[in-house]
Design an enzyme around this catalytic site. Structure first.
Site: not given
Lengths: 688, 688
Positions: B128, B156, B160
């Site tokens: 991402s 989050y 990643k």
């Protein structure tokens, strides 16, 4: 912290963890250690029990097993966590990165989840200066402050940073959590006692342990990874910190968390002083008094030039500072290494669980395993559960821990104490102060009665292999509750010499705290040299140093007169052959040695000789004590298990009921600053 | 890639994963999807089967379950992995960081370990742009190149980045691995078919799905998180990329890995064009033709000003470029949303496993569940396994999948095809080319014989709820092996109207590839309106539109003459009461409708009426077909299970053996570019 609650120490059997547990215990914390033992040994815990004089709870749990970990949190009231567990080899981490991410990250997630669900909110985390990466990439970042941007250059360091991130993120989501993130620089040295230290499995990854192994001949020479760095001598600069200083830093951090709930903060733990690899080499060579061989090789993947700490934050906030220099660390490391050249990895010993599998508090330690003379000793009672000579068991033994703890156990292999043999009416006076014990016979207390050591957990042991063919195991018993006037702390030292087929036992007791009490400690092993062929002692032959002993009255208490047991031969005569019925002995013979409180200064005198022709074996019992009770085991019949006369005992000790005799009393009273002592030996010899 | 091997798609039932699976299938890859379905629905897979015309293997596995995952790698020969699985809500990740670290990191470690141990070396990772954090903290970093330093600002994003790190570290340790790390910008839109799209469970986290839910009335208004950013209209700038473009980027990356083994590299997948939230709002309003209500609220934790991609690397190296603009994405999103206002989350339907638990390839889908009219249809044969009217089952059914697949199954609930009823001698000619089928009766083939659909897996379904009380389920069957001269692709569309208590079935078949073949497809459900009270059709009453039908010879093949079955009443007469023995029917009546290849243009004509007074229920069968076979089930006795006459069938269809009749032949031959079609309806009515 409520002293009733536990401090959970993950990885507490490892190098830094174990040193911290020792400091925690000293500061009054009750610790429970969890470790998967993947890179450490339970022996460190076992040794710490002796070092700290207290039982240390231990559970072999991999933090990646969330179910077991959760159960632990269910079972123990945990107040705080010190999180050391993790894989830690920089080089290896580049080879098997997934293993590192899995173990370190998953283990920590599980731990944090357990804390979350069980309301545990304080954690001190074992991070690393490796999270900074090469701080020389910035200007003016040496010494490295906590504000230096992170940038680990190897998977190990990345796992540490990821864990730090998780803690910061968890704290952000719920600031009832308190996290002390301690970024270690380079821990070195060992506990000054030489009892615990660093014990790398396989090839050591770090400089000092590697040098120590070279020093004791386990490795040929030292490899220095690169001398083309930008330092005075071209070797990388590290900030080496004595492991005991580091351990104390954890206490300081834990205390800080107790006074600053809701904090999440990083602290460097170092000395602030950089030392090159070659400077360290010189310091270590000075400590050992000789120059080790070394070779310069290429740089090691993942290494950086300089990692020296700026330690002001810890000094100011945690009120902590490293106190020892690298010279002291080298001296302590060298003591540890000389005393334990193979660390905890000792050939010729092993351990099995004695009670429930996984219950490390009840084990059997084997000394001389794999040799013709093996002795197996349990933590329960410090009991000798077996002696195996030339492959055959020669002692009468029970099958499992519960049988040993059962009241029908006739003291098989037991450490009898604190007061062996009888006390008349179970009562005595010291300095005009009377003590009355719960009776266990019609009118006496025998073998300490309800205070008896033989079913208690003994701490330790410390197992060592000080020379080839010699193993020692030191156990410790510290009285908890007792009817006696003071508590004793008793060290029981077993020494197995497989070449001489000799087991030597030494007892050393001191009063715990104030007051005085009585002591008369001995071993109660029953022997049957021909056990493999014959379930009783029938056919063995017996000789004693004297066959004169203490005349007793109907209550089995000495009359003050001596009497002769002429059925039994002395060393000058043909030995007496033991038959199914004769002789029947439960008699206290005199050894001819003086009665002293600490008899260990007396010579070991052989007082008892048993031989068996079929087994081709002889046993001599030697002692430093004034008397020895011989018991032919006529009353040890246990249904479907043992016949009468399944074994014979020789229990050296003080005079029976000495505490009630003005003549012998002083040999059994232990006062503050006095030491009770006793030595005995079981000496086996192959015949023909 | 060897076409025989699988491409494993983790998270392949999710938004981006599903669109990528469609592209992979189109490009000839054989996919196996694993997903824990924690934030997605198997319905997406089911729909993709129809969209792609192929079976898509699916296993419900949480990547955190390493044992199941390993078994999957054991069971399937996997060539490459596309790794989409992971939790993905930025805001939520700050609330439950441990959950994010655990799921995302552990799942990936397990996946990589499985790859390692099974020799799988290619992986395309769903990273991402969040890994960059706020790229505006640097000068000249917008648009963001792959070389921008990472610095995620929320858990989050950190997960990643940790996963990226793990891949880089694993690649460093073993460069036989190839990793394509794709850093997505903001995926939007849906497949232009409207069949699959984004289906967030709960409140959508992203702008477009939220707007779409506002547009269909599921949410009241749009919240815009902050209009005080440094952009043209104060709202944050994102790089929105059409999900189909993004999906194609994965194919480009996978192809790149196939030609560049041993690479580990990051690529941005975006458009290079920034759009503010309010610009996006405007575009979406334009697509739907109305202005949605919105409200500006405070900034959202973790959001940054600008995330616009520099996409040169992907363009140059992957030869890939986004082709659609935001306007097209809005149009496609709106089609998906209008067709599926509640995404895959459709009230009044559910699904159960029909075979082994966890085997998604064999399910029963329920339409109208919870209403007075529920129809249950299995993938096996597209079989109607139950129709429940006013709470009572009215069809004769078997207990489990294996009974339906057993040769003793008399076509209960079956889709009969590709050629229902009899073919004389099992042979026919089209354009002079003769086909001979394996006989299943003395001299005929009945119900397609060994080619029969009724035990085959049907793809899909696509389940929809186009209006209140109406549910549709479209199944697809594509012939694999057949004795017939060409393969057919047959769409079976079930429509359940719970208010009208009507099940409508539509068949639509086309030839797959070249050639021509025969078709005559119908449904073979056996009804017993009073099943709850009476195990046979005894007591029900019957009327037909005509009681004239096809006279057959001894071989059950039409003579060409019509004959009357006067025992059965027509609609003009009092209904015939069915008794335990009469009438005995296995007779093909004429409906009065013309014989056409695609009869769907004919009106639905009611041809059969069954009623039962005790059950207070009536069934009418309506059709577009020229004939209907009525069978009173006299030969369906199955021991301990069914008596004779346990149910009655009405099977509309073409003339018996039409393919061998010059008059009717054209109604059953399907040529390239022609469509076979047929509609029928089961219409229930409560009586009294």
């Amino acid at each position: 912290m409520s002293k009733g609650k536990y401090c959970l120490v993950t990885g507490g059997s490892g190098y830094i963890g174990s040193h911290t547990v020792v400091e925690l215990c000293a500061a009054g914390y009750k610790c429970i250690v969890v470790d998967n033992l993947s890179n450490s040994s339970y022996e460190s815990i076992s040794r710490m029990e002796i070092l700290t004089g207290q039982a240390i709870e231990f559970a072999q749990i991999d933090l990646c097993d969330s179910e077991l970990l959760n159960k632990l949190f269910d079972d123990y009231e945990i107040d705080s966590v010190l999180h050391f567990a993790g894989l830690k080899a920089v080089g290896e981490s580049s080879e098997v990165p997934l293993t590192y991410y899995f173990n370190n990250v998953v283990g920590t997630i599980n731990l944090l989840n357990c804390m979350k669900s069980h309301g545990v909110r304080k954690l001190v985390f074992s991070s690393s200066a490796t999270v900074y990466g090469d701080a020389t990439r910035f200007e003016n970042m040496i010494p490295i402050p906590e504000t230096c941007p992170t940038g680990p250059t190897n998977p190990y360091g990345k796992t540490k940073l990821t864990i730090e991130d998780m803690m910061r993120d968890l704290h952000f989501s719920d600031n009832s959590f308190s996290f002390a993130i301690l970024r270690y620089f380079n821990p070195i040295g060992a506990h000054p006692s030489g009892i615990i230290g660093e014990d790398p499995l396989g090839i050591p990854n770090n400089l000092l342990p590697f040098m120590a192994q070279v020093a004791v001949g386990r490795r040929k020479k030292l490899y220095v990874f690169g001398n083309d760095y930008d330092s005075v001598d071209g070797t990388p600069i590290r900030d080496y910190i004595h492991v005991v200083d580091l351990a104390k830093g954890h206490l300081a951090a834990l205390e800080y968390l107790e006074h600053h709930p809701g904090v999440c903060r990083e602290w460097n733990l170092g000395t602030g002083k950089g030392t090159t690899v070659l400077q360290m080499y010189t310091a270590f060579c000075a400590a050992i008094g000789s120059n080790l061989e070394y070779e310069i090789t290429g740089r090691r993947e993942g290494d950086v030039l300089n990692l020296t700490a700026k330690c002001d934050r810890a000094t100011n906030e945690l009120n902590w500072k490293a106190e020892h220099d690298v010279a002291k660390a080298c001296v302590d490391l060298w003591k540890w290494t000389e005393d334990n050249p193979f660390g905890y990895q000792i050939k010729g010993t092993d351990a099995q669980f004695f009670g429930r599998a996984g219950d490390y508090s009840s084990r059997i330690v084997s000394l001389g395993k794999g040799t013709p003379f093996e002795v197996r000793i349990a933590n329960v009672g410090g009991t000798i559960v077996d002696i195996v000579v030339n492959g055959s068991s020669v002692v009468t033994s029970l099958d499992n821990e519960s049988e040993y703890k059962d009241c029908s156990n006739p003291y098989f292999g037991a450490t009898v104490g604190p007061y062996a043999n009888r006390i008349s009416n179970g009562s005595f006076e010291i300095d005009g102060k009377k003590t009355e014990l719960t009776l266990t016979e019609a009118s006496n207390v025998c073998h300490s009665g309800i205070n008896s050591y033989h079913t208690k957990k003994f701490l330790g042991p410390i197992v060592k292999n000080p020379e080839p063919h010699v193993w020692t195991a030191d156990f410790l018993h510290v009285d908890e509750e007792t009817e006696l006037p003071a508590k004793l702390s008793t060290l029981v030292k077993y020494e197995v010499n497989s070449e001489k087929k000799t087991l030597t036992i030494e007892y050393e007791s001191k009063v715990v705290g104030e007051g005085c009490t009585v002591a008369n400690i001995t071993n109660h092993t029953y022997f049957n040299l021909n056990k493999f062929n014959e379930p009783t002692i029938k056919g063995s032959k017996l000789q004693l140093v004297h066959n004169t002993g203490l005349e007793v009255n109907k209550k089995l208490i000495p009359t003050g007169n001596l009497t002769k047991f002429s059925e039994v031969a002395t060393f000058n005569n043909e030995p007496t052959e033991i038959t199914a019925t004769n002789p029947v002995l439960d008699f206290c013979f005199v050894s001819g040695l003086p009665a002293k409180l600490d008899s260990r200064s007396s010579p070991l005198k052989t007082v008892f000789r048993l031989s068996n022709e079929e087994a081709k074996l002889q046993l001599e019992v030697a002692t430093t004590e004034p008397t020895f009770q011989v018991y032919t085991g006529d009353y040890i019949h246990i249904q479907d298990k043992f016949e009468s006369r399944a074994g014979i005992c020789c229990e050296p000790g003080r005079y029976i009921d000495a505490i009630n005799s003005s003549e012998w009393k002083s040999s059994v009273i232990v006062r503050e600053n006095q030491t009770y002592g006793h030595r005995l030996a079981y000496i086996f010899k192959s015949l023909g």
